[in-house]
Design a protein around this motif. Structure first.
Motif, PDB file in Angstrom:
ATOM      1  N   LEU A 195      12.701   2.181  -8.217  1.00  0.00           N
ATOM      2  CA  LEU A 195      11.629   2.741  -8.406  1.00  0.00           C
ATOM      3  C   LEU A 195      10.453   1.874  -9.004  1.00  0.00           C
ATOM      4  O   LEU A 195       9.474   2.260  -8.877  1.00  0.00           O
ATOM      5  N   GLN A 196      10.767   1.075  -9.976  1.00  0.00           N
ATOM      6  CA  GLN A 196       9.907   0.266 -10.645  1.00  0.00           C
ATOM      7  C   GLN A 196       9.304  -0.983  -9.805  1.00  0.00           C
ATOM      8  O   GLN A 196       8.661  -1.876 -10.005  1.00  0.00           O
ATOM      9  N   ARG A 197      10.333  -1.052  -8.668  1.00  0.00           N
ATOM     10  CA  ARG A 197      10.111  -2.324  -7.611  1.00  0.00           C
ATOM     11  C   ARG A 197       9.386  -1.847  -6.282  1.00  0.00           C
ATOM     12  O   ARG A 197       9.306  -2.888  -5.619  1.00  0.00           O
ATOM     13  N   LEU A 198       8.761  -0.729  -6.367  1.00  0.00           N
ATOM     14  CA  LEU A 198       8.157  -0.087  -5.294  1.00  0.00           C
ATOM     15  C   LEU A 198       6.821  -1.313  -5.017  1.00  0.00           C
ATOM     16  O   LEU A 198       5.985  -1.546  -5.969  1.00  0.00           O
ATOM     17  N   ALA A 199       6.597  -1.614  -3.794  1.00  0.00           N
ATOM     18  CA  ALA A 199       5.579  -2.411  -3.543  1.00  0.00           C
ATOM     19  C   ALA A 199       4.133  -1.807  -3.756  1.00  0.00           C
ATOM     20  O   ALA A 199       3.244  -2.367  -4.267  1.00  0.00           O
ATOM     21  N   SER A 200       4.039  -0.407  -3.775  1.00  0.00           N
ATOM     22  CA  SER A 200       2.807   0.156  -4.051  1.00  0.00           C
ATOM     23  C   SER A 200       2.441   0.540  -5.678  1.00  0.00           C
ATOM     24  O   SER A 200       1.433   0.604  -5.601  1.00  0.00           O
ATOM     25  N   GLY A 201       3.507   0.104  -6.324  1.00  0.00           N
ATOM     26  CA  GLY A 201       3.259   0.295  -7.725  1.00  0.00           C
ATOM     27  C   GLY A 201       3.414   1.649  -8.197  1.00  0.00           C
ATOM     28  O   GLY A 201       2.898   1.931  -9.344  1.00  0.00           O
ATOM     29  N   ALA A 202       3.688   2.621  -7.348  1.00  0.00           N
ATOM     30  CA  ALA A 202       3.601   3.974  -7.891  1.00  0.00           C
ATOM     31  C   ALA A 202       4.558   4.248  -8.876  1.00  0.00           C
ATOM     32  O   ALA A 202       5.487   3.494  -9.034  1.00  0.00           O
ATOM     33  N   GLU A 203       4.384   5.364  -9.586  1.00  0.00           N
ATOM     34  CA  GLU A 203       5.128   5.693 -10.854  1.00  0.00           C
ATOM     35  C   GLU A 203       5.660   7.051 -10.814  1.00  0.00           C
ATOM     36  O   GLU A 203       4.895   7.960 -10.298  1.00  0.00           O
ATOM     37  N   GLY A 204       6.585   7.394 -11.626  1.00  0.00           N
ATOM     38  CA  GLY A 204       6.968   8.791 -11.868  1.00  0.00           C
ATOM     39  C   GLY A 204       7.158   9.582 -10.726  1.00  0.00           C
ATOM     40  O   GLY A 204       8.031   8.976  -9.573  1.00  0.00           O
ATOM     41  N   GLU A 205       6.749  10.735 -10.404  1.00  0.00           N
ATOM     42  CA  GLU A 205       7.145  11.470  -9.208  1.00  0.00           C
ATOM     43  C   GLU A 205       6.683  11.026  -8.068  1.00  0.00           C
ATOM     44  O   GLU A 205       7.468  11.127  -6.984  1.00  0.00           O
ATOM     45  N   ALA A 206       5.606  10.319  -8.051  1.00  0.00           N
ATOM     46  CA  ALA A 206       5.081   9.665  -7.082  1.00  0.00           C
ATOM     47  C   ALA A 206       5.933   8.420  -6.331  1.00  0.00           C
ATOM     48  O   ALA A 206       6.224   8.313  -5.364  1.00  0.00           O
ATOM     49  N   ALA A 207       6.548   7.789  -7.379  1.00  0.00           N
ATOM     50  CA  ALA A 207       7.322   6.812  -6.903  1.00  0.00           C
ATOM     51  C   ALA A 207       8.729   7.539  -6.381  1.00  0.00           C
ATOM     52  O   ALA A 207       9.208   6.998  -5.352  1.00  0.00           O
ATOM     53  N   ALA A 208       9.172   8.389  -7.192  1.00  0.00           N
ATOM     54  CA  ALA A 208      10.489   9.029  -6.511  1.00  0.00           C
ATOM     55  C   ALA A 208      10.077   9.657  -5.082  1.00  0.00           C
ATOM     56  O   ALA A 208      10.989   9.415  -4.019  1.00  0.00           O
ATOM     57  N   ALA A 209       8.909  10.262  -4.845  1.00  0.00           N
ATOM     58  CA  ALA A 209       8.753  10.757  -3.506  1.00  0.00           C
ATOM     59  C   ALA A 209       8.498   9.565  -2.315  1.00  0.00           C
ATOM     60  O   ALA A 209       9.151   9.781  -1.385  1.00  0.00           O
ATOM     61  N   GLU A 210       7.905   8.542  -2.818  1.00  0.00           N
ATOM     62  CA  GLU A 210       7.699   7.438  -2.140  1.00  0.00           C
ATOM     63  C   GLU A 210       9.230   6.747  -1.404  1.00  0.00           C
ATOM     64  O   GLU A 210       9.579   6.665  -0.280  1.00  0.00           O
ATOM     65  N   TYR A 211      10.077   6.917  -2.494  1.00  0.00           N
ATOM     66  CA  TYR A 211      11.466   6.205  -2.297  1.00  0.00           C
ATOM     67  C   TYR A 211      12.101   7.131  -1.190  1.00  0.00           C
ATOM     68  O   TYR A 211      12.664   6.606  -0.388  1.00  0.00           O
ATOM     69  N   GLU A 212      12.215   8.424  -1.496  1.00  0.00           N
ATOM     70  CA  GLU A 212      12.566   9.389  -0.731  1.00  0.00           C
ATOM     71  C   GLU A 212      12.420   9.371   0.683  1.00  0.00           C
ATOM     72  O   GLU A 212      13.262   9.291   1.618  1.00  0.00           O
ATOM     73  N   ALA A 213      10.927   9.289   1.041  1.00  0.00           N
ATOM     74  CA  ALA A 213      10.291   9.315   2.256  1.00  0.00           C
ATOM     75  C   ALA A 213      10.924   7.747   2.773  1.00  0.00           C
ATOM     76  O   ALA A 213      11.170   7.747   4.138  1.00  0.00           O
ATOM     77  N   GLY A 214      10.669   6.878   2.130  1.00  0.00           N
ATOM     78  CA  GLY A 214      11.180   5.462   2.692  1.00  0.00           C
ATOM     79  C   GLY A 214      12.773   5.350   2.934  1.00  0.00           C
ATOM     80  O   GLY A 214      13.086   4.985   3.992  1.00  0.00           O
ATOM     81  N   MET A 215      13.619   6.096   2.338  1.00  0.00           N
ATOM     82  CA  MET A 215      14.930   6.208   2.361  1.00  0.00           C
ATOM     83  C   MET A 215      15.391   6.862   3.638  1.00  0.00           C
ATOM     84  O   MET A 215      16.026   6.498   4.547  1.00  0.00           O
TER      85      MET A 215
END
Length: 150
Positions: A19-39
């Motif tokens: 979650l800390q390595r997302l290109a968007s730099g999203a954090e917290g719940e936004a990062a988790a949501a982005e990761y889920e959608a990407g997965m």
């Protein structure tokens, strides 16, 4: 590459700092949501090319033995416990995959959530996240049994 190879089994895994390595730099719940959608999107794209898809959970973090071990420490001093963050991430990941999901927690921790630094005389991790070659090789039978069970 997966589409060209058409493997019998595609094994995917993440890392503690995913979650800390997302290109968007999203954090917290936004990062988790982005990761889920990407997965989800990634697996939808990959599933037609593989006979079977298996997603391995990331193992819970441990301590870096290079900094944990001292002249007066004992192996138990380098043990850790499974964190709530790990539980939340793997729960989210399990939901997102829609594929066969393998929880690897018991490969490196006990049922109480305590994660030792050694199994017998074998160190589990090289650093806080990467398994030693010796310990990884000792998991070959576990991995084979797990893959054949599915």
């Amino acid at each position: 590459m997966v589409a060209d190879m058409k493997p019998d089994v595609l094994i995917m895994a993440s890392a503690e700092n995913t979650l800390q390595r997302l290109a968007s730099g999203a954090e917290g719940e936004a990062a988790a949501a982005e990761y889920e959608a990407g997965m989800r999107r990634g697996l939808e794209d990959l599933k037609p090319s593989a006979a079977s898809v298996v997603v391995l959970s990331k193992p819970p973090m441990g301590q870096n033995l290079q900094t944990c071990v001292t002249k007066v420490s004992k192996p138990a001093d380098c043990a850790t416990t499974v964190t709530n963050e790990w539980r939340a991430f793997t729960g989210s990941e399990r939901t997102a995959t829609g594929a066969r999901y393998v929880d690897t927690q018991l490969w490196v921790c006990n049922t109480s959530g305590r994660c030792p630094a050694f199994v017998g005389a074998t160190p589990i991790r090289v650093d806080s996240g990467h398994l030693t070659i010796q310990y990884a090789e000792s998991l070959a039978h576990v991995m084979r049994t797990t893959l054949l069970a599915g």
